[in-house]
Write a protein that holds these residues in place. Structure first.
Motif, PDB file in Angstrom:
ATOM      1  N   GLU A 235       7.395  48.223  74.432  1.00  0.00           N
ATOM      2  CA  GLU A 235       6.995  49.589  74.805  1.00  0.00           C
ATOM      3  C   GLU A 235       6.100  49.605  76.042  1.00  0.00           C
ATOM      4  O   GLU A 235       5.100  50.329  76.115  1.00  0.00           O
ATOM      5  N   LEU A 236       6.488  48.794  77.020  1.00  0.00           N
ATOM      6  CA  LEU A 236       5.793  48.759  78.294  1.00  0.00           C
ATOM      7  C   LEU A 236       6.576  49.584  79.311  1.00  0.00           C
ATOM      8  O   LEU A 236       7.633  50.142  79.002  1.00  0.00           O
ATOM      9  N   ASP A 237       6.109  49.620  80.548  1.00  0.00           N
ATOM     10  CA  ASP A 237       6.728  50.455  81.593  1.00  0.00           C
ATOM     11  C   ASP A 237       7.417  49.560  82.619  1.00  0.00           C
ATOM     12  O   ASP A 237       6.752  48.803  83.331  1.00  0.00           O
ATOM     13  N   PRO A 238       8.757  49.614  82.721  1.00  0.00           N
ATOM     14  CA  PRO A 238       9.463  48.764  83.683  1.00  0.00           C
ATOM     15  C   PRO A 238       9.071  49.035  85.131  1.00  0.00           C
ATOM     16  O   PRO A 238       9.238  48.162  85.994  1.00  0.00           O
ATOM     17  N   ALA A 239       8.552  50.220  85.421  1.00  0.00           N
ATOM     18  CA  ALA A 239       8.144  50.552  86.792  1.00  0.00           C
ATOM     19  C   ALA A 239       6.801  49.934  87.163  1.00  0.00           C
ATOM     20  O   ALA A 239       6.444  49.890  88.342  1.00  0.00           O
ATOM     21  N   GLN A 240       6.066  49.445  86.160  1.00  0.00           N
ATOM     22  CA  GLN A 240       4.772  48.807  86.412  1.00  0.00           C
ATOM     23  C   GLN A 240       4.972  47.304  86.586  1.00  0.00           C
ATOM     24  O   GLN A 240       5.395  46.620  85.656  1.00  0.00           O
ATOM     25  N   GLU A 241       4.660  46.798  87.780  1.00  0.00           N
ATOM     26  CA  GLU A 241       4.927  45.391  88.062  1.00  0.00           C
ATOM     27  C   GLU A 241       4.203  44.465  87.086  1.00  0.00           C
ATOM     28  O   GLU A 241       4.777  43.462  86.636  1.00  0.00           O
ATOM     29  N   ALA A 242       2.975  44.779  86.735  1.00  0.00           N
ATOM     30  CA  ALA A 242       2.210  43.922  85.821  1.00  0.00           C
ATOM     31  C   ALA A 242       2.890  43.826  84.454  1.00  0.00           C
ATOM     32  O   ALA A 242       2.954  42.740  83.853  1.00  0.00           O
ATOM     33  N   ASP A 243       3.421  44.946  83.963  1.00  0.00           N
ATOM     34  CA  ASP A 243       4.121  44.944  82.678  1.00  0.00           C
ATOM     35  C   ASP A 243       5.378  44.083  82.750  1.00  0.00           C
ATOM     36  O   ASP A 243       5.694  43.329  81.822  1.00  0.00           O
ATOM     37  N   ALA A 244       6.092  44.204  83.870  1.00  0.00           N
ATOM     38  CA  ALA A 244       7.329  43.433  84.029  1.00  0.00           C
ATOM     39  C   ALA A 244       7.049  41.941  84.155  1.00  0.00           C
ATOM     40  O   ALA A 244       7.734  41.110  83.547  1.00  0.00           O
ATOM     41  N   VAL A 245       6.031  41.581  84.936  1.00  0.00           N
ATOM     42  CA  VAL A 245       5.681  40.158  85.109  1.00  0.00           C
ATOM     43  C   VAL A 245       5.252  39.555  83.780  1.00  0.00           C
ATOM     44  O   VAL A 245       5.597  38.404  83.461  1.00  0.00           O
ATOM     45  N   ALA A 246       4.536  40.311  82.980  1.00  0.00           N
ATOM     46  CA  ALA A 246       4.084  39.827  81.666  1.00  0.00           C
ATOM     47  C   ALA A 246       5.261  39.563  80.734  1.00  0.00           C
ATOM     48  O   ALA A 246       5.100  38.877  79.714  1.00  0.00           O
ATOM     49  N   SER A 247       6.431  40.072  81.083  1.00  0.00           N
ATOM     50  CA  SER A 247       7.619  39.934  80.229  1.00  0.00           C
ATOM     51  C   SER A 247       8.590  38.859  80.720  1.00  0.00           C
ATOM     52  O   SER A 247       9.710  38.754  80.204  1.00  0.00           O
ATOM     53  N   THR A 248       8.189  38.068  81.708  1.00  0.00           N
ATOM     54  CA  THR A 248       9.105  37.064  82.277  1.00  0.00           C
ATOM     55  C   THR A 248       9.137  35.757  81.488  1.00  0.00           C
ATOM     56  O   THR A 248      10.012  34.924  81.718  1.00  0.00           O
ATOM     57  N   SER A 249       8.207  35.571  80.552  1.00  0.00           N
ATOM     58  CA  SER A 249       8.165  34.318  79.790  1.00  0.00           C
ATOM     59  C   SER A 249       8.951  34.441  78.484  1.00  0.00           C
ATOM     60  O   SER A 249       8.467  34.080  77.413  1.00  0.00           O
ATOM     61  N   PHE A 250      10.170  34.952  78.588  1.00  0.00           N
ATOM     62  CA  PHE A 250      10.992  35.152  77.402  1.00  0.00           C
ATOM     63  C   PHE A 250      11.678  33.845  76.977  1.00  0.00           C
ATOM     64  O   PHE A 250      11.863  32.939  77.786  1.00  0.00           O
ATOM     65  N   ASP A 251      12.038  33.776  75.707  1.00  0.00           N
ATOM     66  CA  ASP A 251      12.749  32.615  75.168  1.00  0.00           C
ATOM     67  C   ASP A 251      14.218  32.685  75.601  1.00  0.00           C
ATOM     68  O   ASP A 251      14.819  33.760  75.611  1.00  0.00           O
ATOM     69  N   ASP A 252      14.801  31.527  75.937  1.00  0.00           N
ATOM     70  CA  ASP A 252      16.196  31.498  76.381  1.00  0.00           C
ATOM     71  C   ASP A 252      17.157  32.043  75.324  1.00  0.00           C
ATOM     72  O   ASP A 252      18.264  32.489  75.657  1.00  0.00           O
ATOM     73  N   LEU A 253      16.763  32.026  74.063  1.00  0.00           N
ATOM     74  CA  LEU A 253      17.621  32.552  73.001  1.00  0.00           C
ATOM     75  C   LEU A 253      17.907  34.035  73.203  1.00  0.00           C
ATOM     76  O   LEU A 253      18.940  34.549  72.759  1.00  0.00           O
ATOM     77  N   LEU A 254      16.999  34.729  73.884  1.00  0.00           N
ATOM     78  CA  LEU A 254      17.179  36.160  74.128  1.00  0.00           C
ATOM     79  C   LEU A 254      18.419  36.434  74.975  1.00  0.00           C
ATOM     80  O   LEU A 254      19.029  37.501  74.874  1.00  0.00           O
ATOM     81  N   LEU A 255      18.820  35.461  75.796  1.00  0.00           N
ATOM     82  CA  LEU A 255      19.950  35.665  76.702  1.00  0.00           C
ATOM     83  C   LEU A 255      21.260  35.877  75.952  1.00  0.00           C
ATOM     84  O   LEU A 255      22.234  36.378  76.521  1.00  0.00           O
ATOM     85  N   ALA A 256      21.300  35.499  74.676  1.00  0.00           N
ATOM     86  CA  ALA A 256      22.518  35.671  73.877  1.00  0.00           C
ATOM     87  C   ALA A 256      22.539  37.000  73.123  1.00  0.00           C
ATOM     88  O   ALA A 256      23.539  37.316  72.463  1.00  0.00           O
TER      89      ALA A 256
END
Length: 210
Positions: free
Chosen positions: A46-67
């Motif tokens: 429930e973050l804001d994709p238009a906010q760069e800080a929110d998006a950067v905080a979401s870059t450490s996702f697990d590779d399992l998410l790609l499926a």
């Protein structure tokens, strides 16, 4: 051998890239899924994709998410187009993509900046395109097949808006590399488009071989 496949949404680049990977027996990465994974994480938290800080905080996702099939929904796709415009997000995912491209034996990568940023020295580069109307028709049919009810006009408007964001962003905008072969899939069947792609790649490899 590295093959870079770029192009706008619904141009057919993903289908072509997967076919090239099978043809040349190379691993394949849909780099758009990385940005979709960031977008999905933003939406889930429930973050804001238009906010760069929110998006950067979401870059450490697990590779399992790609499926996760949720990544391929239109909702996540729209958010992915927004988060991908953030320079710090692109920087965070840059090395992940470069490592994939530089693995022993090579790889096929598709996205919007593969031939210009991720693998500028790729052995073969394709820029796959199609008219906005054709791409909207393809995406509309895909959405209907997945049970999503929406109008063709709305899909076309989304396609045009995404093209505008992707081509106007300051960091790694969507553009064809000067040495990329252009492939217009507007009026080609999947089989014909793949056949033409293999032909174009073979021509580039032959030229490089001298």
């Amino acid at each position: 051998m590295i093959i870079a496949v770029d192009g706008p949404a619904a141009s057919g680049k993903g289908t072509i890239a997967r076919a090239l990977a099978r043809h040349y027996h190379l691993p394949h990465l849909d780099t758009g899924l990385l940005y979709r994974a960031v977008a999905a994480t933003v939406l889930r938290d429930e973050l804001d994709p238009a906010q760069e800080a929110d998006a950067v905080a979401s870059t450490s996702f697990d590779d399992l998410l790609l499926a996760d099939e949720w990544l391929r929904t239109d909702e996540v796709g729209k958010a992915a187009s927004i988060v991908s415009a953030h320079p710090l997000v692109r920087a965070a995912l840059l090395q992940r993509q470069k490592r994939f491209a530089q693995q022993p034996g090579g790889a096929v990568l598709d996205g919007r900046d593969i031939g210009t940023v991720i693998a500028p020295n790729a052995d073969a580069k394709l820029f796959v395109k199609a008219t906005p109307t054709i791409r909207a028709q393809r995406r509309h049919a895909e959405l209907r097949g997945n049970g999503v009810t929406t109008s063709l006009d709305r899909v076309l408007a989304d396609i045009r808006a995404r093209d505008d964001r992707d081509s106007r962003r300051a960091e790694a905008p969507l553009t064809a590399a000067p040495d990329a072969a252009l492939l217009d899939t507007s009026f080609l069947s999947i089989e014909a488009a793949v056949q033409k792609a293999v032909q174009l790649v073979d021509q580039q490899l032959a030229r490089k071989a001298g």
